[in-house]
Write an enzyme that holds these catalytic residues in place. Structure first.
Site, PDB file in Angstrom:
ATOM      1  N   GLU A 115       0.839  -1.210   0.000  1.00 20.08           N
ATOM      2  CA  GLU A 115       0.000   0.000   0.000  1.00 20.08           C
ATOM      3  C   GLU A 115       0.873   1.259   0.000  1.00 20.08           C
ATOM      4  OE1 GLU A 115      -2.366  -1.793   3.249  1.00 20.08           O
ATOM      5  OE2 GLU A 115      -4.090  -0.961   2.191  1.00 20.08           O
ATOM      6  N   GLU A 135      -4.164  -9.312   3.499  1.00 24.12           N
ATOM      7  CA  GLU A 135      -4.794  -8.999   4.789  1.00 24.12           C
ATOM      8  C   GLU A 135      -5.939  -9.936   5.142  1.00 24.12           C
ATOM      9  OE1 GLU A 135      -3.751  -6.758   2.661  1.00 24.12           O
ATOM     10  OE2 GLU A 135      -2.983  -4.952   3.646  1.00 24.12           O
TER      11      GLU A 135
HETATM   12  N1  3HC Z   1       4.556  -8.130  11.018  1.00 22.16           N
HETATM   13  C1  3HC Z   1       5.344  -8.614  11.986  1.00 22.16           C
HETATM   14  N2  3HC Z   1       6.159  -9.666  11.817  1.00 22.16           N
HETATM   15  C2  3HC Z   1       6.157 -10.245  10.603  1.00 22.16           C
HETATM   16  C3  3HC Z   1       5.346  -9.784   9.544  1.00 22.16           C
HETATM   17  C4  3HC Z   1       4.515  -8.658   9.783  1.00 22.16           C
HETATM   18  N3  3HC Z   1       3.730  -8.125   8.821  1.00 22.16           N
HETATM   19  N4  3HC Z   1       5.554 -10.575   8.471  1.00 22.16           N
HETATM   20  C5  3HC Z   1       6.479 -11.490   8.852  1.00 22.16           C
HETATM   21  N5  3HC Z   1       6.843 -11.286  10.119  1.00 22.16           N
HETATM   22  C6  3HC Z   1       7.841 -12.014  10.922  1.00 22.16           C
HETATM   23  C7  3HC Z   1       7.388 -13.447  11.199  1.00 22.16           C
HETATM   24  O1  3HC Z   1       6.547 -13.498  12.333  1.00 22.16           O
HETATM   25  C8  3HC Z   1       8.724 -14.131  11.414  1.00 22.16           C
HETATM   26  O2  3HC Z   1       9.139 -13.831  12.723  1.00 22.16           O
HETATM   27  P1  3HC Z   1       9.982 -14.918  13.568  1.00 22.16           P
HETATM   28  O3  3HC Z   1      11.227 -15.164  12.781  1.00 22.16           O
HETATM   29  O4  3HC Z   1      10.182 -14.246  14.867  1.00 22.16           O
HETATM   30  O5  3HC Z   1       9.104 -16.150  13.660  1.00 22.16           O
HETATM   31  C9  3HC Z   1       9.649 -13.394  10.454  1.00 22.16           C
HETATM   32  O6  3HC Z   1       9.012 -12.160  10.125  1.00 22.16           O
HETATM   33  C10 3HC Z   1       9.885 -14.143   9.158  1.00 22.16           C
HETATM   34  O7  3HC Z   1       8.613 -14.508   8.638  1.00 22.16           O
HETATM   35  P2  3HC Z   1       8.316 -15.971   8.096  1.00 22.16           P
HETATM   36  O8  3HC Z   1       8.881 -16.988   9.021  1.00 22.16           O
HETATM   37  O9  3HC Z   1       6.872 -16.034   7.796  1.00 22.16           O
HETATM   38  O10 3HC Z   1       9.192 -15.968   6.767  1.00 22.16           O
HETATM   39  P3  3HC Z   1       8.817 -16.492   5.326  1.00 22.16           P
HETATM   40  O11 3HC Z   1       9.962 -16.150   4.475  1.00 22.16           O
HETATM   41  O12 3HC Z   1       8.358 -17.898   5.388  1.00 22.16           O
HETATM   42  O13 3HC Z   1       7.536 -15.633   4.852  1.00 22.16           O
HETATM   43  C11 3HC Z   1       6.258 -13.655   4.442  1.00 22.16           C
HETATM   44  C12 3HC Z   1       7.659 -14.252   4.671  1.00 22.16           C
HETATM   45  C13 3HC Z   1       5.694 -14.184   3.120  1.00 22.16           C
HETATM   46  C14 3HC Z   1       6.407 -12.169   4.372  1.00 22.16           C
HETATM   47  C15 3HC Z   1       5.328 -14.063   5.599  1.00 22.16           C
HETATM   48  O14 3HC Z   1       5.958 -13.774   6.825  1.00 22.16           O
HETATM   49  C16 3HC Z   1       3.997 -13.373   5.603  1.00 22.16           C
HETATM   50  O15 3HC Z   1       3.098 -13.794   4.917  1.00 22.16           O
HETATM   51  N6  3HC Z   1       3.880 -12.310   6.421  1.00 22.16           N
HETATM   52  C17 3HC Z   1       2.628 -11.638   6.620  1.00 22.16           C
HETATM   53  C18 3HC Z   1       2.303 -10.715   5.485  1.00 22.16           C
HETATM   54  C19 3HC Z   1       0.991 -10.024   5.740  1.00 22.16           C
HETATM   55  O16 3HC Z   1      -0.017 -10.666   5.984  1.00 22.16           O
HETATM   56  N7  3HC Z   1       1.004  -8.696   5.693  1.00 22.16           N
HETATM   57  C20 3HC Z   1      -0.162  -7.924   5.978  1.00 22.16           C
HETATM   58  C21 3HC Z   1      -0.064  -7.391   7.365  1.00 22.16           C
HETATM   59  S1  3HC Z   1      -1.534  -6.555   7.883  1.00 22.16           S
HETATM   60  C22 3HC Z   1      -1.463  -5.060   7.109  1.00 22.16           C
HETATM   61  O17 3HC Z   1      -0.505  -4.750   6.446  1.00 22.16           O
HETATM   62  C23 3HC Z   1      -2.625  -4.173   7.351  1.00 22.16           C
HETATM   63  C24 3HC Z   1      -2.602  -2.971   6.496  1.00 22.16           C
HETATM   64  O18 3HC Z   1      -3.342  -3.131   5.329  1.00 22.16           O
HETATM   65  C25 3HC Z   1      -3.200  -1.828   7.254  1.00 22.16           C
END
Ligand code: 3HC
Length: 732
Positions: A115, A135
């Site tokens: 975004e 999301e």
């Molecule tokens: N916030 C906080 N921590 C996050 C994060 C996030 N958005 N995304 C990933 N992390 C952290 C994980 O918890 C993990 O922490 P850890 O090592 O302490 O366990 C670390 O980053 C690495 O993540 P993964 O183990 O999941 O690593 P991968 O390489 O397997 O995957 C990824 C990476 C594809 C980015 C996956 O972590 C993911 O899908 N993350 C979430 C993405 C997401 O849903 N974003 C939307 C957030 S809500 C939002 O943005 C609202 C907005 O519209 C207002």
């Protein structure tokens, strides 16, 4: 070393301010990072040396979105305390401030990350970067303008699909769709973005404003039709969930009222979604899934490092063995597949080939990659090559004598450092190793369970079963292997059925008891699959697994947990008349020979009648109890919760959240309910205890089946959450 503090760093080079989002590992948008980004944008606008702005990310990533930890931070408030004023202000400045902005993106740009990038006037992206608005997988919807900007950049249908499926696209696809303005390799990313930013500032390239663009939007009538179709499809797939509909409403508001009006609707919809239990459940599952990899006494042992597993010997080329071998070769691990004769070996190799070809057909891999994967499997009829194996996974039939003989042999033919594992779904691991030297004592450290779920190359969970003697090294190696083969690992203790199958046994037994009480199995399945949201009901599942397997596996529970099992004539009767399920064309259901579609079978009625008579739960001539669908669900799931509580209190799982993950990934427990124990807390321990006691009174002959365990009763009495785990100094 990169600072752990969330901050946006600032530098200026040749008239371009570079603002770098920095918060390891993935630059998640912590509120402090958002505040810092806003401050740096204002600084860039106030800086006379700056003509254009590039926003980028540290740690070889752009940004994984809003900091999800905030959603679990009680002091942040609902929705992680997202401050829409600041977010809207950031995007407003990015998009419409006096100086143009370009995002330089690599790694991931997800959720709030994308975004922010879409708020910029253009995006230069490294090949392979993942771009998406996932999301909805967290029970919310994009809240930083994504519902408005994505449709305007890639078109309405594609944007709705990306949001509703939470599936990111790659940079290359983004370029074709118009989300990406240019691709640049990581080493040239910043210079390409700076050049583009100056081109825009100096009028050589037009400045684009995604919030007010309309060229990619269809005419209103067509747009509404697309959204209606998406609503209908979502209602079918996401069964009664509110947040996908809220997302579609926000998109529609923007189509009707324009981007600015859409932002207002989006922020209201976001607040509503963030207040729902679905959001809390999905955020819980997000973190729970990541925390299963962290195991006390294994991953926190100083200096302990996983050893590489390059070659695995798989014993048995049946459905399980071939699925396990497929998962391994897909991850580049060499496999020795051992069978007892050439016919079985050929069949096993054929299954692996078919598994790989089906991936090629689906476009998940190329034909040459499938050939290379198949080339990693070496068939064998003896143990001559087992010295190469770093690990053995035994996947033969559930015959304890056979398994014991195999492990006695393995101890002799494998290297002393090779891990010896069994894929048994129920049998005590110590028993499997009992015929090894010293009653298993010599190899106890390297003996463990590696329990895959069928089909093993598809199902995402791996239950790693430790005995009291399994070494941390063997566990750590297996944990590392699970990551490599893309399975979520759950390390569990050794008992009949381990964690997953153990909580599953009351599921089938209570369904069968309901049938013996006079309930229609098809109605039970409809309630469990339709209302509750399991992928299928217990009777349909029985037909998938096979009544013969169900009977065989069930016998282990009957022996181990005799005081709390329900034994009915129903499944044995099905076995007697060879109604084994899908594989024989008939089970509880009948299956169309061509389409394999299941439909209710009137021929089941005499078997049901015979089983009900034998069970004698309802007096002859008396009416069966009138149970609503809600009663049926309590009757089935509360005994499951009860067994789950035993699994937690006996320390079979490291933490209750592990059981949540296991139940979602292996049982198909709806993730939107947060897993078994999380859901039980939403229901409340006192209600579960009270209902179990009511059911015990309804079927007094089998009161033991419903007897609430101490952990559940004590949690109910103390007002303690079941997800809190066993309180210190109160081992049960
Ligand atoms: N916030 C906080 N921590 C996050 C994060 C996030 N958005 N995304 C990933 N992390 C952290 C994980 O918890 C993990 O922490 P850890 O090592 O302490 O366990 C670390 O980053 C690495 O993540 P993964 O183990 O999941 O690593 P991968 O390489 O397997 O995957 C990824 C990476 C594809 C980015 C996956 O972590 C993911 O899908 N993350 C979430 C993405 C997401 O849903 N974003 C939307 C957030 S809500 C939002 O943005 C609202 C907005 O519209 C207002």
């Amino acid at each position: 070393m990169a600072s752990k503090q969330p901050e946006a760093k600032y530098s200026v080079d040749n008239g371009v301010a570079v603002i770098t989002l920095s918060y390891p590992p993935l630059n998640a948008l912590h509120p402090l990072l958002l505040r810092s980004l806003f401050d740096q944008l204002r600084r860039a606008h106030a800086d006379p040396a700056v003509r254009a702005i590039v926003v980028t990310g540290a740690n070889n990533n752009f940004c994984a979105g809003f900091d999800i930890n905030q959603f679990q931070n009680p002091s942040a408030g609902s929705g992680g305390g997202i401050d829409n004023k600041i977010n809207d202000a950031i995007c407003e400045v990015l998009e419409g401030g006096l100086k143009p902005t370009v995002a330089a993106v690599q790694g991931v740009a997800l959720g709030g990350g994308l975004e922010v990038a879409m708020g910029c006037n253009a995006r230069v992206v490294a090949p392979g970067t993942k771009l998406g608005l996932p999301e909805l997988q967290l029970g919310i919807l994009p809240g930083f303008g994504g519902t408005q900007r994505l449709p305007r950049l890639v078109g309405l249908a594609k944007a709705a699909e990306m949001m509703l499926t939470s599936t990111p696209i790659k940079a290359e696809a983004g370029l074709k769709l118009g989300l990406v303005d240019a691709l640049a390799p990581p080493e040239q990313l910043l210079s390409a973005a700076k050049a583009m930013a100056l081109d825009i500032a100096e009028g050589r390239k037009p400045r684009m404003y995604s919030l007010t663009r309309t060229d990619k939007l269809p005419p209103l009538g067509e747009a509404l039709a697309i959204l209606d179709m998406a609503r209908a499809e979502t209602a079918k797939r996401a069964r009664g969930l509110r947040h996908p509909q809220l997302c579609l409403n926000a998109i529609q508001a923007g189509i009707e009222a324009g981007g600015a009006g859409g932002l207002v609707a989006e922020s209201k919809a976001f607040a509503e979604a963030a207040s729902l239990d679905t959001h809390k459940a999905l955020v819980h599952i997000f973190f729970a899934q990541r925390s299963t990899k962290k195991v006390k006494g294994v991953t926190d042992v100083p200096g302990l490092k996983p050893r590489p597993i390059r070659c695995v010997a798989v014993l048995g080329g049946g459905l399980m063995g071939s699925g396990i071998a497929t998962a391994l070769v897909l991850a580049g691990v060499d496999v020795i597949l051992k069978e007892v004769n050439q016919g079985f070996l050929d069949a096993g190799m054929g299954r692996i080939k078919a598994n790989l070809q089906s991936r090629v057909k689906k476009g998940a891999m190329s034909a040459s990659a499938a050939d290379a994967a198949l080339g990693r499997v070496k068939g064998s009829l003896d143990y001559s090559d087992f010295g190469r194996a770093d690990m053995v996974i035994e996947a033969v039939i559930e015959d304890i004598g056979l398994k014991q003989r195999i492990f006695a042999d393995l101890e002799k033919v494998c290297r002393p450092d090779a891990i010896l594992s069994t894929n048994t779904s129920t049998i005590d691991i110590d028993l499997v190793g009992a015929k090894m030297e010293g009653g298993g004592a010599k190899s106890a450290g390297r003996l463990l369970g590696a329990h895959f779920f069928s089909p093993a190359h598809v199902m995402p969970l791996l239950e790693i079963v430790k005995t009291s003697r399994t070494s941390p090294q063997a566990l750590l190696d297996t944990l590392a292997l699970s990551g490599r083969i893309k399975k979520t690992p759950v390390v569990v203790g050794n008992c009949t059925g381990f964690a997953v199958n153990r909580v599953f046994f009351p599921y089938t037994m209570s369904a069968v008891m309901l049938a013996d009480l006079g309930m229609d199995p098809y109605r039970i399945d409809a309630a469990v699959a339709g209302k509750f949201g399991m992928p299928m009901g217990p009777f349909r599942l029985n037909d998938l697994v096979g009544s013969d397997i169900g009977l065989h596996v069930g016998a282990n529970f009957v022996t181990s947990f005799s005081e709390r099992v329900y034994v009915s004539r129903l499944i044995p009767l099905l076995n007697e008349v060879k109604r084994l399920g899908e594989k024989t064309g008939k089970g509880f259901y009948k299956f169309d020979a061509k389409t394999r579609k299941a439909s209710p079978d009137p021929e089941l009625a005499p078997l049901l009648a015979e089983s009900r008579k034998a069970a004698g739960l309802v007096k002859e001539g008396a009416k069966p109890p009138a149970l609503s669908d809600a009663d049926i669900l309590d009757f089935i799931f509360f005994p499951v919760v009860n067994e789950g509580c035993r699994v937690v209190s006996e320390g079979i799982v490291d933490k209750p959240a592990d059981l949540d993950v296991a139940s979602v990934m292996a049982m198909g427990f709806p993730p939107v309910k947060g897993g078994l124990i999380f859901w039980a807390d939403l229901v409340g321990a006192p209600r579960i205890v009270a209902r179990l006691r009511q059911f015990a009174a309804l079927v007094p002959q089998h009161a033991g089946f419903f007897a609430p365990c101490d952990y559940l009763v004590q949690a109910a009495a103390a007002g303690r959450k079941l997800s809190a785990g066993v309180p210190p100094a109160s081992k049960m």
